[in-house]
Write a protein that holds these residues in place. Structure first.
Motif, short mmCIF file in Angstrom:
data_model
loop_
_atom_site.label_atom_id
_atom_site.label_comp_id
_atom_site.label_asym_id
_atom_site.label_seq_id
_atom_site.Cartn_x
_atom_site.Cartn_y
_atom_site.Cartn_z
N PRO A 3 1.02 -1.09 0.10
CA PRO A 3 0.12 0.07 0.06
C PRO A 3 0.86 1.40 0.12
O PRO A 3 1.85 1.18 0.58
CB PRO A 3 -0.75 -0.28 1.41
N LEU A 4 0.50 2.43 -0.46
CA LEU A 4 1.12 3.58 -0.58
C LEU A 4 1.07 4.15 0.65
O LEU A 4 0.13 4.17 1.67
CB LEU A 4 0.34 4.34 -1.79
N MET A 5 2.03 5.01 1.07
CA MET A 5 2.31 5.62 2.27
C MET A 5 2.27 7.04 2.04
O MET A 5 2.81 7.58 1.14
CB MET A 5 3.76 5.33 2.94
N THR A 6 1.49 7.89 2.75
CA THR A 6 1.69 9.17 2.85
C THR A 6 2.37 9.95 3.71
O THR A 6 2.61 9.33 4.62
CB THR A 6 0.04 9.75 3.07
N ILE A 7 3.20 10.97 3.54
CA ILE A 7 3.82 11.42 4.37
C ILE A 7 3.32 13.08 4.57
O ILE A 7 3.23 13.76 3.62
CB ILE A 7 5.27 11.62 4.07
N ASP A 8 3.15 13.27 6.01
CA ASP A 8 2.65 14.77 6.10
C ASP A 8 3.99 15.52 6.63
O ASP A 8 4.62 15.20 7.22
CB ASP A 8 1.71 14.73 7.43
N ILE A 9 4.00 16.52 5.75
CA ILE A 9 4.93 17.37 5.79
C ILE A 9 4.54 18.50 6.96
O ILE A 9 3.51 19.17 6.97
CB ILE A 9 5.30 18.48 4.44
N PRO A 10 5.31 18.81 7.86
CA PRO A 10 4.95 19.66 8.91
C PRO A 10 5.19 21.15 8.42
O PRO A 10 5.83 21.47 7.58
CB PRO A 10 5.96 19.48 10.43
N LYS A 11 4.21 22.00 9.19
CA LYS A 11 4.39 23.53 8.65
C LYS A 11 5.65 24.10 8.83
O LYS A 11 6.13 24.61 8.12
CB LYS A 11 3.31 24.28 9.61
N GLU A 12 6.37 23.68 9.81
CA GLU A 12 7.77 23.91 10.20
C GLU A 12 8.69 23.87 8.90
O GLU A 12 9.71 24.15 8.67
CB GLU A 12 8.43 23.53 11.24
N TYR A 13 8.62 22.96 8.15
CA TYR A 13 9.10 22.49 6.89
C TYR A 13 9.63 23.85 5.88
O TYR A 13 10.59 23.65 5.22
CB TYR A 13 8.38 21.46 5.80
N GLY A 14 8.74 24.72 5.98
CA GLY A 14 8.82 26.19 5.38
C GLY A 14 10.37 26.34 5.95
O GLY A 14 10.90 27.15 4.95
#
Length: 158
Positions: A3-14
């Motif tokens: 199955p595909l995995m999703t990665i949540d990018i945190p707001k701080e990635y900015g």
């Protein structure tokens, strides 16, 4: 197929993106910085360096020093270019899980790269050892690589 995995990018990635953008400006600074050294040395394009033969054949000691410093400025620029791609890769990957720490390390890496370049071209450090002022930036880069490896491991074992 897994199955595909999703990665949540945190707001701080900015912060990571801003740090990466800063490194692009730093790359441009390196490129522009070499020009005056080239002009002082009298090294014409497309030559990348003043050869040892050119330096030895030059009778003017100041011109010899200018040629040497041009070579040092050019080498500092190339060293930056050699490391920039792996730095950015590690920064982007590590920033997925450790955005603030990665950004701080990346910003200090940039400071180290400036110290490396300016130290390398110090007239009082013609042996090239002035570059050691910023050599510690390599340790930050290794730290980012380690953090990137941790992110990869966590994704594989999730």
């Amino acid at each position: 197929m897994a199955p595909l995995m999703t990665i949540d990018i945190p707001k701080e990635y900015g912060y990571v993106l801003l740090t990466a953008t800063g490194s692009l400006f730093l790359s441009t600074w390196h490129a522009f910085r070499v020009g005056p050294f080239r002009k002082a040395a009298g090294v014409k394009y497309p030559a990348q360096y003043a050869s040892n033969e050119q330096i030895r054949a030059e009778s003017d000691v100041n011109k010899q020093q200018a040629m040497h410093l041009f070579n040092c400025a050019q080498r500092a620029h190339y060293n930056f270019i050699e490391n920039h791609a792996s730095f950015l890769t590690a920064l982007f990957v590590a920033g997925v899980k450790f955005p603030v720490a990665s950004s701080i390390m990346g910003a200090f890496w940039g400071v180290g790269r400036v110290l490396y370049a300016t130290g390398y071209t110090r007239k009082d450090k013609e042996d090239g050892k002035g570059r050691l002022l910023g050599f510690w930036a390599s340790l930050l880069q290794l730290g980012l690589m380690g953090m990137a490896a941790k992110v990869g491991y966590d994704v594989v074992t999730a």
